[in-house]
Scaffold this active site. Structure first.
Site, PDB file in Angstrom:
ATOM      1  N   GLU A 185      -4.818  -5.437  -6.513  1.00  0.00           N
ATOM      2  CA  GLU A 185      -5.646  -6.211  -5.583  1.00  0.00           C
ATOM      3  C   GLU A 185      -7.041  -5.630  -5.610  1.00  0.00           C
ATOM      4  OE1 GLU A 185      -3.054  -5.426  -1.985  1.00  0.00           O
ATOM      5  OE2 GLU A 185      -4.904  -4.526  -1.248  1.00  0.00           O
ATOM      6  N   ASP A 219       0.823  -1.212   0.000  1.00  0.00           N
ATOM      7  CA  ASP A 219       0.000   0.000   0.000  1.00  0.00           C
ATOM      8  C   ASP A 219       0.862   1.269   0.000  1.00  0.00           C
ATOM      9  OD1 ASP A 219      -1.478  -2.248   0.746  1.00  0.00           O
ATOM     10  OD2 ASP A 219      -2.984  -1.041   1.776  1.00  0.00           O
TER      11      ASP A 219
END
Ligand SMILES: *[C@@H]1O[C@H](CO)[C@@H](O)[C@H](O)[C@H]1NC(C)=O
Ligand SMILES: *[C@@H]1O[C@H](CO)[C@@H](O)[C@H](O)[C@H]1NC(C)=O
Ligand SMILES: *[C@@H]1O[C@H](CO)[C@@H](O)[C@H](O)[C@H]1NC(C)=O
Ligand SMILES: *[C@@H]1O[C@H](CO)[C@@H](O)[C@H](O)[C@H]1NC(C)=O
Length: 959
Positions: A588, A509
């Protein structure tokens, strides 16, 4: 000092430190009965400590050093330890092995919540005894024993025969692998009579403070947070000159685009780089190094890299050795969809004792590798595009997770890998879940690409600019950078030569800061890393050294309608307000689905839990994400299901509707990405082609109710067959219906299939079978099927505007310019009168809401269809089942389940297709194959097939 030199200096200090503990502790006590003799008697031989006894440090009063002496735990008191007959297990994994817990009970309902977590807030001790047979040959150089770790969570003190070998400052992190010279500490050569003892004190794990293997919000944390010896600890024998690490770098020129994938490459050169050390304290030693390169799988390359001239090393000195071997016409390794997986092996030997004739082997090591090239470019729009062997490669995959207790089972993993390929996918992403080294052997052999990397949301991404962590952010100390360095060096060394690697994501992230980036990239470069290194899986930022990563992570993670993926302008240069839609590389994302079938649900849900599924659609559920998560309930999915498919009347009705919703959702996502793939054509009108998609996720760490393409018990259901339908995995050519532009796209995922095609689109009203549209078109010269691209073959599907309630669209693809012969592809959709209306402006990081739902509720009023099933052929383990719809009504969403004599599910299993919809009077042949016999797994044997469907009476067919 460069990072590499610093690491070398540190490694030297470790070895020296261990050797310095040279107290006379050689212990010749009698081995307790049953002590394993490790098969370590030749230079280069290596074996894992085969079993462990474990116990909480709160229950053991002896000091760990004393405990590590052989016989320190006499058989009479060994009952106070738990015996785990495996070489690697987390504390919970060991307790499961020891029978303290069992997973059918733990996974049932909310039982896992009842485990006392406090017991894991203190260190746990691992203890074992082993014997070493001694050197088998009379070597002129001395014999050394190296104790190797491959990561212990969260950190550990290690003791051998009463002496401390390592402390937790050094032996830190789930991936921190280290080598300790324990020659002065161990006894060898006494045959079975000589025992050695080892104790590992594993410290508790806090995901925010330690470098561990976390699950973020995916599932409940394992009660022990994964603490323990989760990977093998091994003993290795070597002479005085040892191979500390080595890399195999394969360079070659891949065959030109268009050449058959069996064509060999050219100019093959294998470079073997090794770091070699003189372990002797007493004096200098000279050595030669040479290497053999041999072809596995019938690929013929047997070449020996020339011996390096004798080199003399002073006591403790390290040197780098480089050897090269030319391999003429190397056989090229391909991802499964494009060709074969020939593998080669490089074996390196170092010998001491002067000229090669008088030489004595001192150490040897080998690695398997392949000839394949991976590269990537990032476009001006910040989208990454991978290429394999020079061909643009669209990544289609899923996020893989290990078992919640990190238990490794090679056959089980292979079943997962085969499922992945069976769905037509080509990649798995490992977010901080680098698993066991054996994983990469399976992916190499099967041709499944792997995208490993570090994980988000905890210590691994504790950067000052990470605003997703609790404050104050526990930023890295110098010791943490050292752990990160050891971790990256270990994983890079372990993975480096595997051809199935597609890259390494040093951030998920968030991107690593400059200092960490420097450490990671130096470690990868030193390990001979040949695949792309990507700064991050998201667009939050990047370090200057690596530049933009080109992957996006804007969601969704929860349900969105099929048109979501297509709802953007493919000509527009920037569509970032369209989040996860089918452009660029989604690292994702997915519509959240993956509801297990009833046979699996019954294994982990109580009757009350099953009731909750459909009677309490907004309730927080233990088998979803954690209670703090946005994904603790199924309310987004359920609200859509109630609106679109109608309120369920029973559990069965609910589950059938969930399977339809999952199928519809996963197919649309994968099809949209496939349809927007067009890198090969210069004339592509797509400003931002879809270059990759990692579905969130592939599988679950435990029996979960969402986020998986197949469930924990490996029953493939709606989500699985939706993906399989989307990839046209049968022929690599596939027709896609674009929900938004109402067009039909031909996707060709092959490297070499071309030619004219005939496309038929038939639209009928689901309730009365009335034909709403029917058109047959042959591709024009300009729009022939073209390898590795997609293009629109029908600008619009006739009749779509006249759908009154629900219609069925069948797309069929034929080879050549007439609609004859066995179709190459067939794909059936159920379509509503209008589309769901998306409220893009109200998107969150996990979802784009729907302001008006489409209705498919008319499906509840379908007339019954009469479908028969017959077994027509059995070839090897593969049976053909022919379905025939004998009615004027379509037979919607017909599923087939393989069961044993008792009616229990038979898994793992692959069906050529499943959850199929048959038009009136249509006949379809499907094949089924059990995987267990091929994988050596124990499983029930299929004796019958259960058939059911939306408007088809349930029936059982004996095989
Ligand atoms: C780990 O140890 C087990 C038991 O000896 C062995 O079967 C396995 O191959 C080892 N794996 C690795 C990667 O060392
Ligand atoms: C596991 O880690 C979490 C932080 O992510 C921490 O709150 C918890 O106490 C840890 N559990 C144990 C048993 O140490
Ligand atoms: C096309 O490629 C496949 C491998 O993907 C191979 O098996 C097949 O032989 C190739 N066909 C031709 C005509 O080259
Ligand atoms: C569509 O037209 C083709 C060619 O005339 C015909 O064979 C086929 O049965 C028609 N499909 C339907 C559903 O009527």
């Amino acid at each position: 000092m460069s990072a590499a030199t610093a690491a070398m200096a540190r490694a030297a200090a470790l070895l020296a430190g261990a050797v310095a503990v040279s107290a006379a502790v050689r212990n010749a006590g009698a081995a307790a009965a049953g002590v394993s003799v490790l098969p370590v008697s030749l230079p280069g031989s290596v074996a894992a400590i085969p079993t462990w006894d474990v116990q909480s440090s709160a229950k053991i009063t002896q000091d760990p050093a004393g405990l590590s002496k052989p016989g320190a735990v006499p058989p009479s008191s060994s009952d106070s330890w738990y015996h785990a007959p495996v070489s690697r297990c987390t504390v919970m994994g060991c307790l499961l092995e020891a029978g303290v817990y069992n997973d059918s009970d733990l996974f049932f309902s909310d039982h896992m919540a009842a485990i006392d977590k406090k017991q894991f807030q203190v260190p746990w001790l691992y203890r074992s005894e082993f014997a070493l047979p001694g050197a088998a040959t009379n070597t002129s150089s001395s014999t050394h024993y190296l104790l190797e770790t491959n990561g212990i969570t969260s950190r550990a003190d290690i003791y051998v025969n009463g002496q401390q070998v390592a402390d937790k400052a050094t032996q830190s992190g789930a991936y921190g692998g280290h080598v300790y010279d324990v020659t002065a500490l161990v006894a060898a050569g006494g045959g079975d009579n000589t025992s050695n003892g080892i104790v590992v004190r594993a410290y508790p794990t806090d995901y925010l403070k330690d470098f561990a293997i976390g699950f973020v919000d995916w599932n409940p944390y394992p009660p022990d947070n994964g603490t323990g010896v989760w990977r093998n600890m091994t003993l290795r024998q070597t002479g005085s000159v040892t191979i500390e690490s080595f890399s195999v770098v394969a360079n070659f020129t891949p065959p030109a685009a268009g050449a058959a994938s069996t064509t060999t490459g050219s100019n093959g050169v294998v470079t073997i780089k090794a770091r070699v050390r003189n372990l002797d304290k007493s004096g200098s030693v000279s050595f030669v190094a040479e290497a053999d390169v041999t072809g596995g799988d019938g690929s013929a390359a047997a070449v020996t890299a020339k011996a390096a001239p004798p080199t003399t090393l002073a006591a403790g000195q390290v040197t780098l050795v480089t050897l090269t071997a030319a391999v003429a016409s190397p056989a090229v390794w391909w991802p499964r969809q494009w060709g074969g997986q020939p593998l080669y092996k490089a074996q390196l030997r170092v010998s001491t004792g002067g000229g090669s004739s008088a030489a004595t082997l001192s150490d040897t090591a080998s690695k398997s590798f392949g000839f394949r090239q991976v590269s990537s470019v990032v476009s001006s729009a910040d989208d990454i595009l991978f290429s394999v062997n020079g061909r643009p490669f669209q990544v289609l995959g899923g996020g893989y997770t290990p078992d919640v207790f990190l238990r490794w089972d090679a056959a089980r993993f292979e079943a997962h890998a085969r499922y992945t390929l069976d769905m037509g996918l080509n990649t798995i992403r490992l977010e901080g879940k680098m698993e066991q080294p054996e994983l990469y052997d399976v992916t190499d052999r099967l041709g499944l690409m792997v995208l490993p990397g570090w994980e988000c949301c905890d210590k691994w991404e504790a950067w000052t600019y990470n605003d997703n962590l609790p404050t104050p952010v526990p930023v890295w100390s110098d010791a943490d950078y050292a752990t990160a360095n050891a971790s990256m060096r270990h994983e890079a060394g372990m993975q480096q030569s595997h051809p199935s690697l597609l890259g390494f994501l040093v951030g998920s992230d968030f991107w690593p800061n400059d200092r960490a980036t420097g450490i990671y990239t130096a470690a990868l470069a030193d390990a001979g890393w040949q695949a792309p290194v990507v700064a991050s899986a998201a667009k939050a930022g990047y370090s200057k050294a690596l530049g933009p990563g080109g992957m996006k992570m804007p969601g969704p993670y929860d349900w969105v309608p099929p048109n979501y993926w297509y709802d953007f302008d493919p000509q527009a240069a920037s569509d970032d307000d369209r989040y996860g839609a089918a452009f660029g590389f989604g690292s994702e994302q997915g519509p959240g689905g993956g509801t297990p079938a009833l046979s699996s649900l019954r294994r982990f849900l109580s009757a009350a839990d099953l009731d909750d599924l459909w009677r309490s659609p907004g309730k927080g559920l233990y088998h979803m994400s954690t209670a703090e998560s946005s994904f603790h309930n199924r309310s987004i999915f359920n609200t859509a299901l109630w609106q679109r498919y109608g309120a369920p009347r029973s559990l069965d009705d609910y589950l059938l509707k969930t399977q339809m919703a999952d199928y519809e959702a996963t197919r649309a996502e994968f099809e949209a990405f496939a349809a927007n793939w067009a890198p090969a054509t210069a004339a592509s009108s797509k400003a931002r082609p879809a270059t990759g998609l990692i579905y969130w996720m592939l599988n679950g760490a435990w029996p979960a109710l969402h986020w998986a393409l197949f469930d924990y018990y490996m029953h493939p259901a709606g989500a699985y067959y939706g993906v399989k339908a989307a990839t046209g995995s049968r022929s690599l050519e596939h027709l896609v219906y674009d929900y938004v532009h109402k067009s039909v796209v031909l996707v060709n995922r092959s490297q070499n299939v071309t030619g004219a095609r005939t496309v038929r689109a038939e639209l009928i009203s689901a309730l009365d079978g009335k034909v709403l549209g029917n058109t047959t078109t042959t591709t024009s010269d300009k729009l022939q099927s073209t390898p590795n691209t997609s293009h629109t073959v029908l600008a619009s599907v006739p009749g779509i505007a006249s759908i009154a309630d629900v219609a069925l669209l069948r797309l069929t693809l034929f080879e050549g310019s007439s609609p004859t012969g066995e179709p190459l592809d067939r794909n059936v959709y159920w379509l509503s009168a209008g589309l769901d209306t998306l409220d893009w402006e109200s998107s969150s990081w996990y979802c784009t809401p729907v302001s008006k739902y489409a209705s498919l509720q008319a499906l509840d009023r379908l007339p019954a269809a009469n479908v028969t099933a017959t077994v027509t052929a059995t070839v090897g383990g593969r049976k053909t089942v022919v379905l025939e719809n004998r009615s004027a009504a379509p037979a919607v969403f017909v599923s087939l389940d393989l069961v044993d004599a008792a009616g229990a599910d038979v898994v793992p299993v692959t069906w050529s297709d499943n959850y199929v919809t048959l038009f009136p009077y249509e006949t379809l042949a499907l094949t089924v194959e059990e995987l267990a016999p091929q994988l050596g797994m124990r499983a029930a044997v299929g004796t019958a097939v259960q058939l059911s469907g939306k408007n088809v009476a349930a029936a059982t067919l004996a095989l």
